[in-house]
Scaffold this motif. Structure first.
Motif, PDB file in Angstrom:
ATOM      1  N   GLY A 155      48.976  44.027  -5.780  1.00 38.84           N
ATOM      2  CA  GLY A 155      47.635  43.726  -6.258  1.00 38.84           C
ATOM      3  C   GLY A 155      46.504  44.075  -5.319  1.00 38.84           C
ATOM      4  N   PRO A 191      43.797  48.977  -8.181  1.00 43.25           N
ATOM      5  CA  PRO A 191      44.876  48.099  -7.703  1.00 43.25           C
ATOM      6  C   PRO A 191      46.165  48.883  -7.469  1.00 43.25           C
ATOM      7  N   TYR A 195      41.390  46.523   0.087  1.00 41.21           N
ATOM      8  CA  TYR A 195      40.632  45.282  -0.086  1.00 41.21           C
ATOM      9  C   TYR A 195      41.419  44.329  -0.981  1.00 41.21           C
ATOM     10  N   MET A 197      35.302  44.639  -8.645  1.00 40.69           N
ATOM     11  CA  MET A 197      36.582  44.628  -9.340  1.00 40.69           C
ATOM     12  C   MET A 197      36.824  43.293 -10.035  1.00 40.69           C
ATOM     13  N   SER A 198      36.425  42.197  -9.415  1.00 40.90           N
ATOM     14  CA  SER A 198      36.698  40.882  -9.982  1.00 40.90           C
ATOM     15  C   SER A 198      35.678  40.465 -11.038  1.00 40.90           C
ATOM     16  N   LEU A 237      41.270  41.355  -3.906  1.00 41.14           N
ATOM     17  CA  LEU A 237      40.401  41.119  -5.051  1.00 41.14           C
ATOM     18  C   LEU A 237      39.317  40.117  -4.659  1.00 41.14           C
ATOM     19  N   GLY A 238      38.061  40.495  -4.868  1.00 45.78           N
ATOM     20  CA  GLY A 238      36.937  39.634  -4.506  1.00 45.78           C
ATOM     21  C   GLY A 238      36.419  39.854  -3.099  1.00 45.78           C
ATOM     22  N   GLU A 239      37.107  40.673  -2.302  1.00 42.47           N
ATOM     23  CA  GLU A 239      36.715  40.893  -0.919  1.00 42.47           C
ATOM     24  C   GLU A 239      35.702  42.027  -0.817  1.00 42.47           C
ATOM     25  N   GLY A 263      35.652  44.649  -3.805  1.00 48.10           N
ATOM     26  CA  GLY A 263      36.454  43.573  -4.394  1.00 48.10           C
ATOM     27  C   GLY A 263      35.654  42.736  -5.372  1.00 48.10           C
ATOM     28  N   ARG A 264      34.353  42.538  -5.073  1.00 45.44           N
ATOM     29  CA  ARG A 264      33.501  41.755  -5.975  1.00 45.44           C
ATOM     30  C   ARG A 264      33.326  42.478  -7.316  1.00 45.44           C
ATOM     31  N   LEU A 297      43.697  46.283  -3.514  1.00 50.95           N
ATOM     32  CA  LEU A 297      42.898  47.420  -3.959  1.00 50.95           C
ATOM     33  C   LEU A 297      42.953  48.505  -2.893  1.00 50.95           C
TER      34      LEU A 297
END
Length: 541
Positions: A68, A63, A88, A99-100, A90-92, A96-97, A70
């Protein structure tokens, strides 16, 4: 292809998997020992993954401090443009997945996975065959701090399970680098006043030989102290390496005093001194009735050290079955007492020490590799006393002050006595030096100690050493200085081991001198102390 030259995506034929992995881990650990700078260390780790195992285009995504998003923070095999495109939410996407969720993702075929965005590295830059993408979380203190991602050819001789195992190891090492740097940075920002006092103490160290209770000015000692200070503010595990008697416990205590845990307990465990059958109860404690004689519950060393520092001396002697349990404590920060069923949370910083080569113990199957990686976050090499001979004079004066005070004496060394101590190789290091000086102080018949008294103390201290060590260490290449009130030259002979055949020669000299030991010693070319020593050894008294 991009204008980078990635390693071929398959392992070189004939090179064993074990050799590749061992070399990779060895080089990564060496990198961590040389530097704590994440940009250099992590990039070189990714370089090694590519060059040795063909896991290419490695990147660490973290991050950004503000916003925030990435972004790729460290990479090998990516162009500057590719690094800048690797951003990216978060979650993208896959990154991102991971990371989340904190879960590893393996994309077997990037062409058939919608979540794989291909944002940083375009498909055209990759080989035409089936390409996989692996992303692993980087965990620091129980939270996901970043993501490690690499490309891998799906069809290659190395099995996927082997690649995953080594990637998890590298992810752990990278996480440790990130943890150390984050904690050091936080402490630096939060405790600016304390750091200013530390800088003042460092400046004063040029004028005094003692710092944090550790005496000396040699470059090797100064380097070890700088490393100690650099990591004192973090909670990272520290591994003190060096020969027996080099002061590892003193370094561990200094690290504790410099840390934020200084007001909490410092607990020492000598792993070489505890019987295997008592080890678990000693470290983790036991409940009432856990075994015969356990009449009441007892805290172990981990609970006693809660909030503070636990010093595990001679960690190389820890039994294998206990190594597994120690690893669990380091990973999960909980213990279970012997005979107990509940988990007890502990907050302990581990400082370990050994005179063994732990990597050799790992290769021999006597020490767990995963525990070694956990302990070896910050290795600090302590120099042997023979490597810092310029510190011997400072140590001698320091110890003499202590011993004179403890034993109510006023002993001082003549210059030739100090020269004898400086010239000695000290195989037992600082511990041996202290023992010899204590013997000198206790046996001194006068306040001024000459080289003969030091020689006698060295001989009696080192009786267990090979003769050639003593001969090489104590022999004097030059004639002894003039002695006696009359000023006549003394024919004091070089030191040599006591021989049984000397008995007759000594008795004859004593008879000729009518029992006067001083005159007999002079006739034999010995000091009075040397003569008395030989009389004692040969039972001539």
């Amino acid at each position: 292809m991009a204008n980078v030259k990635p390693h071929p995506e398959s392992s070189p034929p004939g090179e064993s998997l074990q050799e590749q992995e061992a070399l990779l881990v060895r080089e990564c650990i060496r990198l961590m020992g040389r530097s704590l700078e994440p940009d250099r260390v992590i990039r070189e780790m990714l370089h090694l993954l590519s060059e040795l195992l063909g896991l290419n285009r490695g990147r660490v995504v973290m991050p950004e401090p503000e916003g925030g998003m990435l972004a790729i923070r460290h990479a090998y095999g990516l162009t500057r443009a590719e690094i800048e495109r690797g951003r990216y939410a978060l979650g993208e996407g896959v990154t991102g997945r991971v990371m989340s969720t904190g879960e590893t993702v393996i994309v077997q075929d990037i062409d058939s996975e919608p979540a794989y965005l291909g944002r940083a590295v375009s498909r055209a830059s990759l080989p035409a065959e089936t390409v996989s993408f692996i992303a692993l979380p980087l965990e620091v203190e129980g939270r996901v701090a970043g993501v490690l991602g690499v490309h891998r050819l799906r069809n290659r001789p190395r099995p996927l399970a082997s690649d995953m195992a080594i990637l998890r190891t590298i992810a752990t090492l990278i996480s440790q680098v990130l943890q150390v740097n984050r904690l050091v940075a936080e402490r630096t920002a939060r405790l600016e006043d304390e750091n200013r006092r530390l800088r003042q103490a460092l400046a004063q160290s040029h004028n005094t030989p003692a710092m944090h209770g550790i005496v000396g000015r040699s470059p090797l000692l100064a380097r070890a102290l700088r490393q100690l200070e650099q990591v004192a503010g973090s909670d990272a595990s520290v591994l003190l390496l060096g020969e027996s008697g080099t002061g590892k416990e003193l370094f561990a205590q200094a690290l504790h005093r410099m840390s934020g845990r200084a007001a909490r307990p410092f607990i020492k465990v000598n792993c070489a001194a505890i019987p295997d059958t008592l080890f678990e109860a000693e470290l983790f404690g036991h409940e009432k009735g856990a075994f015969t004689g356990a009449v009441q519950a007892r805290q172990g060393r981990f609970e006693q050290a809660d909030g503070g520092t636990l010093f595990l001396d001679e960690i190389g002697d820890l039994p294998l079955n206990l190594q597994v349990k120690l690893l669990r404590v380091l990973q999960e920060h909980v213990i279970e007492r012997v005979g107990g069923r509940r988990e007890i949370a502990v907050d302990v910083r581990i400082v370990a020490a050994t005179h063994h080569d732990l990597q050799q113990l790992v290769a021999a199957g006597r020490f767990r590799a995963d525990l070694f990686y956990r302990l070896n976050v910050i290795p600090i090499q302590l120099p042997a006393l023979r490597e810092r001979a310029e510190d011997i004079k400072h140590l001698v004066r320091h110890f003499l002050d202590q011993l004179n005070l403890a034993h109510r004496r006023k002993v001082a060394l003549l210059p030739e006595a100090m020269a004898s101590l400086v010239a000695y190789p000290w195989p037992g290091n600082i511990r041996q030096l202290y023992n010899v000086l204590e013997r000198v102080v206790l046996l001194a018949e006068a306040e001024r100690i000459d080289d003969a008294a030091v020689e006698y103390a060295l001989v009696t201290e080192a009786q267990g050493q090979p003769v050639e060590v003593l001969t090489r260490s104590l022999a004097k290449p030059q004639a002894a200085p003039a002695r006696s009130a009359a000023g006549s030259a003394s024919a004091i002979r070089d030191w040599r081991p006591v021989a049984a055949t000397e008995g007759g020669e000594i008795q004859a000299a004593l008879q000729a001198a009518n029992g006067n030991k001083s005159r007999a010693a002079q006739a034999l070319g010995l000091t009075l102390r040397q003569l008395n020593y030989r009389i004692s050894k040969l039972n001539l008294g």
